[in-house]
Design a protein around this motif. Sequence first.
Motif, PDB file in Angstrom:
ATOM      1  N   MET A 122       0.851  -1.206   0.000  1.00 49.56           N
ATOM      2  CA  MET A 122       0.000   0.000   0.000  1.00 49.56           C
ATOM      3  C   MET A 122       0.877   1.243   0.000  1.00 49.56           C
ATOM      4  SD  MET A 122      -3.136  -0.822   2.576  1.00 49.56           S
ATOM      5  CE  MET A 122      -4.238   0.505   2.093  1.00 49.56           C
ATOM      6  N   THR A 125       2.537   1.615  -3.529  1.00 50.71           N
ATOM      7  CA  THR A 125       1.634   2.079  -4.587  1.00 50.71           C
ATOM      8  C   THR A 125       0.985   3.414  -4.213  1.00 50.71           C
ATOM      9  OG1 THR A 125      -0.092   0.699  -3.626  1.00 50.71           O
ATOM     10  CG2 THR A 125       1.104  -0.204  -5.486  1.00 50.71           C
ATOM     11  N   GLU A 126       1.566   4.111  -3.252  1.00 48.76           N
ATOM     12  CA  GLU A 126       1.135   5.453  -2.846  1.00 48.76           C
ATOM     13  C   GLU A 126      -0.269   5.502  -2.255  1.00 48.76           C
ATOM     14  OE1 GLU A 126       1.843   7.635  -6.556  1.00 48.76           O
ATOM     15  OE2 GLU A 126       3.494   8.622  -5.537  1.00 48.76           O
ATOM     16  N   GLN A 127      -0.818   4.322  -1.868  1.00 41.47           N
ATOM     17  CA  GLN A 127      -2.170   4.353  -1.308  1.00 41.47           C
ATOM     18  C   GLN A 127      -2.182   5.067   0.044  1.00 41.47           C
ATOM     19  OE1 GLN A 127      -4.573   0.694  -1.661  1.00 41.47           O
ATOM     20  NE2 GLN A 127      -2.945  -0.124  -2.926  1.00 41.47           N
ATOM     21  N   SER A 129      -0.009   7.368   1.084  1.00 38.26           N
ATOM     22  CA  SER A 129       0.225   8.769   0.809  1.00 38.26           C
ATOM     23  C   SER A 129      -1.060   9.424   0.285  1.00 38.26           C
ATOM     24  CB  SER A 129       1.324   8.829  -0.228  1.00 38.26           C
ATOM     25  OG  SER A 129       1.951  10.026  -0.237  1.00 38.26           O
ATOM     26  N   GLY A 130      -1.758   8.708  -0.587  1.00 37.59           N
ATOM     27  CA  GLY A 130      -3.018   9.206  -1.137  1.00 37.59           C
ATOM     28  C   GLY A 130      -4.041   9.447  -0.036  1.00 37.59           C
ATOM     29  N   MET A 131      -4.092   8.526   0.919  1.00 37.85           N
ATOM     30  CA  MET A 131      -5.017   8.711   2.041  1.00 37.85           C
ATOM     31  C   MET A 131      -4.674   9.967   2.823  1.00 37.85           C
ATOM     32  SD  MET A 131      -5.858   5.245   3.989  1.00 37.85           S
ATOM     33  CE  MET A 131      -6.493   3.882   3.069  1.00 37.85           C
ATOM     34  N   GLU A 132      -3.374  10.152   3.081  1.00 36.92           N
ATOM     35  CA  GLU A 132      -2.955  11.342   3.816  1.00 36.92           C
ATOM     36  C   GLU A 132      -3.452  12.599   3.121  1.00 36.92           C
ATOM     37  OE1 GLU A 132       1.173  11.891   4.563  1.00 36.92           O
ATOM     38  OE2 GLU A 132       1.273  10.144   5.868  1.00 36.92           O
ATOM     39  N   MET A 133      -3.321  12.606   1.786  1.00 33.76           N
ATOM     40  CA  MET A 133      -3.749  13.798   1.052  1.00 33.76           C
ATOM     41  C   MET A 133      -5.263  13.939   1.016  1.00 33.76           C
ATOM     42  SD  MET A 133      -1.247  15.627   0.438  1.00 33.76           S
ATOM     43  CE  MET A 133      -2.195  16.837  -0.462  1.00 33.76           C
ATOM     44  N   MET A 134      -5.983  12.835   1.284  1.00 30.73           N
ATOM     45  CA  MET A 134      -7.441  12.951   1.400  1.00 30.73           C
ATOM     46  C   MET A 134      -7.825  13.270   2.839  1.00 30.73           C
ATOM     47  SD  MET A 134      -9.121  10.001  -0.942  1.00 30.73           S
ATOM     48  CE  MET A 134      -7.968   8.688  -0.671  1.00 30.73           C
ATOM     49  N   ALA A 135      -6.833  13.652   3.631  1.00 23.88           N
ATOM     50  CA  ALA A 135      -7.056  14.008   5.039  1.00 23.88           C
ATOM     51  C   ALA A 135      -7.536  12.816   5.856  1.00 23.88           C
ATOM     52  CB  ALA A 135      -8.042  15.179   5.161  1.00 23.88           C
ATOM     53  N   VAL A 136      -7.148  11.603   5.420  1.00 24.31           N
ATOM     54  CA  VAL A 136      -7.450  10.419   6.212  1.00 24.31           C
ATOM     55  C   VAL A 136      -6.123   9.929   6.769  1.00 24.31           C
ATOM     56  CG1 VAL A 136      -8.296   8.062   6.134  1.00 24.31           C
ATOM     57  CG2 VAL A 136      -9.392   9.822   4.739  1.00 24.31           C
ATOM     58  N   PRO A 138      -3.558   7.515   7.736  1.00 30.22           N
ATOM     59  CA  PRO A 138      -3.403   6.074   7.507  1.00 30.22           C
ATOM     60  C   PRO A 138      -3.110   5.296   8.786  1.00 30.22           C
ATOM     61  CG  PRO A 138      -1.658   7.305   6.404  1.00 30.22           C
ATOM     62  CD  PRO A 138      -2.584   8.302   6.987  1.00 30.22           C
TER      63      PRO A 138
ATOM     64  N   GLN B  58       3.182  16.992   3.310  1.00 32.64           N
ATOM     65  CA  GLN B  58       3.682  15.646   3.592  1.00 32.64           C
ATOM     66  C   GLN B  58       5.182  15.651   3.859  1.00 32.64           C
ATOM     67  OE1 GLN B  58       1.974  13.391   0.185  1.00 32.64           O
ATOM     68  NE2 GLN B  58       0.906  12.263   1.760  1.00 32.64           N
ATOM     69  N   TYR B  82      -4.944  18.572   8.542  1.00 28.20           N
ATOM     70  CA  TYR B  82      -5.897  17.635   7.940  1.00 28.20           C
ATOM     71  C   TYR B  82      -7.147  18.364   7.473  1.00 28.20           C
ATOM     72  CZ  TYR B  82      -3.448  13.267   8.400  1.00 28.20           C
ATOM     73  OH  TYR B  82      -2.555  12.259   8.203  1.00 28.20           O
ATOM     74  N   ARG B  85      -6.210  19.863   4.222  1.00 24.54           N
ATOM     75  CA  ARG B  85      -6.102  18.865   3.145  1.00 24.54           C
ATOM     76  C   ARG B  85      -7.462  18.464   2.594  1.00 24.54           C
ATOM     77  NH1 ARG B  85      -1.701  14.812   5.646  1.00 24.54           N
ATOM     78  NH2 ARG B  85       0.163  16.050   5.228  1.00 24.54           N
ATOM     79  N   LYS B  86      -8.518  18.591   3.417  1.00 30.21           N
ATOM     80  CA  LYS B  86      -9.851  18.282   2.895  1.00 30.21           C
ATOM     81  C   LYS B  86     -10.196  19.230   1.759  1.00 30.21           C
ATOM     82  CE  LYS B  86     -11.779  16.616   7.209  1.00 30.21           C
ATOM     83  NZ  LYS B  86     -12.723  16.921   8.275  1.00 30.21           N
ATOM     84  N   PHE B  92      -2.349  11.411  -7.792  1.00 34.05           N
ATOM     85  CA  PHE B  92      -1.024  10.800  -7.865  1.00 34.05           C
ATOM     86  C   PHE B  92      -0.797  10.216  -9.247  1.00 34.05           C
ATOM     87  CE2 PHE B  92      -1.617  11.150  -3.420  1.00 34.05           C
ATOM     88  CZ  PHE B  92      -0.342  11.253  -2.901  1.00 34.05           C
ATOM     89  N   SER B  94       0.276   7.344 -10.063  1.00 38.32           N
ATOM     90  CA  SER B  94      -0.249   5.985 -10.214  1.00 38.32           C
ATOM     91  C   SER B  94      -1.755   5.941 -10.007  1.00 38.32           C
ATOM     92  CB  SER B  94       0.419   5.077  -9.199  1.00 38.32           C
ATOM     93  OG  SER B  94       0.138   5.565  -7.902  1.00 38.32           O
ATOM     94  N   ALA B  96      -3.122   5.875  -7.223  1.00 35.68           N
ATOM     95  CA  ALA B  96      -3.172   5.555  -5.789  1.00 35.68           C
ATOM     96  C   ALA B  96      -4.566   5.142  -5.340  1.00 35.68           C
ATOM     97  CB  ALA B  96      -2.663   6.733  -4.945  1.00 35.68           C
ATOM     98  N   LEU B  98      -7.386   2.649  -3.891  1.00 38.85           N
ATOM     99  CA  LEU B  98      -7.317   1.571  -2.897  1.00 38.85           C
ATOM    100  C   LEU B  98      -7.674   0.268  -3.601  1.00 38.85           C
ATOM    101  CD1 LEU B  98      -9.060   3.550  -0.061  1.00 38.85           C
ATOM    102  CD2 LEU B  98      -6.636   3.112  -0.356  1.00 38.85           C
ATOM    103  N   HIS B 114     -15.312  11.454   5.809  1.00 40.62           N
ATOM    104  CA  HIS B 114     -15.432  12.817   6.339  1.00 40.62           C
ATOM    105  C   HIS B 114     -16.852  13.316   6.509  1.00 40.62           C
ATOM    106  CE1 HIS B 114     -11.192  13.236   6.225  1.00 40.62           C
ATOM    107  NE2 HIS B 114     -11.110  13.134   4.925  1.00 40.62           N
ATOM    108  N   ARG B 158     -12.334  10.939  -7.439  1.00 37.25           N
ATOM    109  CA  ARG B 158     -12.168  10.858  -5.988  1.00 37.25           C
ATOM    110  C   ARG B 158     -11.609  12.176  -5.443  1.00 37.25           C
ATOM    111  NH1 ARG B 158      -8.092   6.495  -3.474  1.00 37.25           N
ATOM    112  NH2 ARG B 158      -6.612   7.948  -4.387  1.00 37.25           N
TER     113      ARG B 158
END
Lengths: 260, 274
Positions: A122, A125-127, A129-136, A138, B58, B82, B85-86, B92, B94, B96, B98, B114, B158
């Motif tokens: 995870m 594949t930046e998943q 990092s992606g979550m962090e940027m969605m303010a979630v 990890p 980050q 955070y 960031r919302k 990304f 790739s 990214a 899930l 959220h 997303r």
Amino acid sequence: MLDWLAQLGRHGLGFFERLGRGHLLLLALLRGLPGLLLRPRLVVQQIYAIGVLSLLIIVVSGTFVGMVLGLQLYNTLVDFGAEASLGPVVALTLVRELGPVVTALLFAGRAGSALTAEIGLMKATEQLSGMEMMAVDPVKRVLAPRFLGGIIAMPLLAAIFSLVGVYGGYFVGVGLLGVDEGSYWSQMQSMVDFDDDVMNGVIKSLVFGVVVTWIAVFEGNDAVPTSEGVSRATTRTVVHSSLAVLGLDFVLTALMFGVD
Amino acid sequence: MAEDLNSPLVEIRGLRFARGKRVIFDGVDLDIRRGKITAIMGPSGTGKTTLLKLIGGQLRPSAGSVTVDGLNVHTLRHGALYELRKRMGMLFQSGALLTDLNVYENVAFPLREHTDLPESMLRDLVLMKLEAVGLRGARGLMANELSGGMARRVALARAIALDPMMIMYDEPFTGQDPISMGVLVKLIRSLNDALGLTSVIVSHDVQETAAISDYIYLLSDGRVVAHGSPEELNRSSSDWAQQFMQGLPDGPVPFHYRAAPYADDLMTGREGRV
């Protein structure tokens, strides 16, 4: 010579840096636990993935370990005419030692490695990092549920291991070798103490659960985000957590049974 | 927000960042204006992705400041970061996505995390976002069943799920066939204008990026070497800007990586030494 010393120093510093990161992660994980009360589904999913899916290997191994114990201990006990004590000896061996330790070793190989590989991939594949940027966060969303799931699953798996082990011993001792069934169970009942034996076994398996899952989650989160990095991290999880379990087992045994 | 609408959304001042001994940014100043598409371009390895991670908080710079909508990203506490960031989306390279969730759940993910919306409203929102990127019909597919271009479009859906004020695109065009490249170019422009977003594109695909951006910063060796509108840069007299915009193999950016003189290297080589 100087190069060699410098390298030794670098390795030492690297080791302590990792140790520090591991403890920081542990703190973050603990901070993430209260939030999981509101989202039990996340934890249940992990108990399923980590615990329920490990049942097969635990049940099969427990049965065979119990059968081997029954056979070996019978051969020793029968020389002293003490084969009637087979029940308590099998049960004590399992509940105090083999249940928690062997389960933890299997758990490290089956669930720990899977956790590290999953989290490491995870990350690669930046998943995460992606979550962090969605303010979630990890740590709260991905790592903490896995950590708690492992801590809950491990003692349950160890209990199941001991249970089927006792039946494995029963099958060989009573079923094949002719030990009296009544004495197998009644002696076990009278000689295995709930507080001293069962609870200590539970405490051991809980400690092992925390350590193995912590190592697995940390290695995944700390993995170098490449295929080679993830494979190394997975190996490290199995090696380090197995060693940690065996070392801690001695310490815990000495604390629990050594002094009195 | 309380900030003046004419002020830049993102202000970067004196930014310095190093990885180990390698200095990636050495005093970068740039502004990203509201409602515009700003491109940040430069050769591979100039730290373009790093710049986005610095804007998103980050990574921490060793000096300088990054201000987003009046907030200094690197002095914010965890919770405030955070919250900020919302309001920022990031796409990304790739995608990214899930991998254990399907397309629908991937787009629903930030909404579920959220908000407490009822399932029916959540469904409407997800379908609206997927419709915007043209993938409403693909909602049942798993992330690994998507092509690279589709994965990026799902990631885009997303990224706009929470209706952010800005989106950062990390190399959105890399490795795309001409058709999905065209789709992405159109999507980035139309989403920016329709949703009133501010977009930041990090890329080295000069033609595509120049076609849709309002302003371009060229980065090299940790500094901004040129900036201006695409037309200004195309007309620019700077050798560097010319080399990059025209894609010339040699120029201020040499073809060869820094090395000892070739002849010396060949003559002094010993067996077993690289």
